[in-house]
Design an enzyme around this catalytic site. Sequence first.
Site, mmCIF file in Angstrom:
data_model
loop_
_atom_site.group_PDB
_atom_site.id
_atom_site.type_symbol
_atom_site.label_atom_id
_atom_site.label_comp_id
_atom_site.label_asym_id
_atom_site.label_seq_id
_atom_site.Cartn_x
_atom_site.Cartn_y
_atom_site.Cartn_z
ATOM 1 N N LYS A 92 9.052 60.571 2.637
ATOM 2 C CA LYS A 92 10.492 60.369 2.465
ATOM 3 C C LYS A 92 11.176 61.728 2.501
ATOM 4 O O LYS A 92 10.845 62.626 1.734
ATOM 5 C CB LYS A 92 10.768 59.668 1.130
ATOM 6 C CG LYS A 92 12.258 59.512 0.844
ATOM 7 C CD LYS A 92 12.522 58.678 -0.381
ATOM 8 C CE LYS A 92 14.006 58.634 -0.693
ATOM 9 N NZ LYS A 92 14.290 57.808 -1.878
ATOM 10 N N LYS A 97 10.473 57.297 5.933
ATOM 11 C CA LYS A 97 11.902 57.086 5.716
ATOM 12 C C LYS A 97 12.643 58.394 5.820
ATOM 13 O O LYS A 97 12.191 59.359 5.211
ATOM 14 C CB LYS A 97 12.077 56.497 4.308
ATOM 15 C CG LYS A 97 13.506 56.342 3.864
ATOM 16 C CD LYS A 97 13.554 55.953 2.407
ATOM 17 C CE LYS A 97 15.009 55.966 1.962
ATOM 18 N NZ LYS A 97 15.138 55.776 0.550
HETATM 19 C C1 PBG Z 1 16.300 56.466 -4.210
HETATM 20 C C2 PBG Z 1 16.544 55.821 -2.879
HETATM 21 C C3 PBG Z 1 17.452 56.261 -1.899
HETATM 22 C C4 PBG Z 1 17.350 55.361 -0.852
HETATM 23 C C5 PBG Z 1 16.417 54.403 -1.207
HETATM 24 N N1 PBG Z 1 15.927 54.717 -2.464
HETATM 25 C C6 PBG Z 1 18.428 57.352 -1.919
HETATM 26 C C7 PBG Z 1 17.976 58.720 -2.107
HETATM 27 O O1 PBG Z 1 16.790 59.037 -2.068
HETATM 28 O O2 PBG Z 1 18.866 59.551 -2.318
HETATM 29 C C8 PBG Z 1 18.145 55.444 0.412
HETATM 30 C C9 PBG Z 1 18.162 54.216 1.251
HETATM 31 C C10 PBG Z 1 19.239 54.198 2.262
HETATM 32 O O3 PBG Z 1 19.923 55.200 2.534
HETATM 33 O O4 PBG Z 1 19.432 53.117 2.840
HETATM 34 N N2 PBG Z 1 15.970 55.518 -5.187
#
Ligand code: PBG
Length: 326
Positions: free
Chosen positions: A199, A251
Amino acid sequence: MSQLTRRPRRLRSTPAIRRLVAETRVHPSQLILPVFVADGLDEPRPISSLPGVVQHTLESVRAEADAAAAAGLGGIAIFGVPDAGDKDESGTGGYAEDGILNRAVAAVRAETGDDLTIFADTCLDEFTTHGHCGVLDADGAVDNDATIELYGRQAVSQARAGAHFVAPSGMMDGQVGVIREALDLAGFSDVGILAYSAKYASAFYGPFREAVGSSLQGDRRAYQQDPANRREGRLEAALDELQGADIVMVKPAGHYLDVLADVAAASQVPVAAYQVSGEYAMIAAAAERGWIDRQAALTEAVTCIVRAGADVVLTYAARELAGWLR
Ligand code: PBG
């Protein structure tokens, strides 16, 4: 010119032939719909930066889950949005039994049972006053080891509420192993882990931060990965697999197809990819302006994510796609 033996266009000449030889087919059962459930709402509230996506009430998310199951989707990924006044330094609302996320998981499980696989977001950022994904140490940095203990508690609370999978998204080192152990000790050895493994600290999460009412100041670069790094994606996925991840995830998806292909080539477990809020919003916004064809662009984007190696795709367009794919 008739001496041209190889004419690749022959396989493109009719829709039936193109269908026949398509290497990639997207099926609704491999799509997961992310949903937001907010505390204290009387009716669903649109999210301005995510056209077509809403913050749900506990009532409306049940209807959404029903529709998702009827569309043949593989699953639903649930994010909780607490009242601003319910946030605290250590995100206790994220693992409270009566917190909005656990109530939403229970409501959906009561509605759709095992017909729709439920993924609970295992992270604290929606529930902390500072908006970070964990608890802070004396210097204001996210404390890795204290945070993963809380993730273990949160995962157990989500399993109790009825989640089929927990989905740790905080990018703390060792989070998958601690969660696996906590679930097993609490008797939830059947509850799986969808690990947000690779991620990245991405600008494409912008609309999500609106969707969850994020309190974040600054960024998450001290724990999420640097978009410049490819090799590290493989390492993160391999570590999560060793710690017991049932599914690993990359992701964002669309700009990270190289990482996705690497992880898919090396992984011994299924691979998911998350078409994140910004990826969806860019297509939705351009389509609203008539600059791009919404159906064609979303279908292409998700097809390419599957082509690159995703077995499973999280996308805000999951329900719409299921209709188009029919
Ligand atoms: C954090 C989380 C995020 C997303 C999913 N889980 C945001 C981040 O890491 O700042 C982003 C998902 C998206 O942008 O659709 N719990």
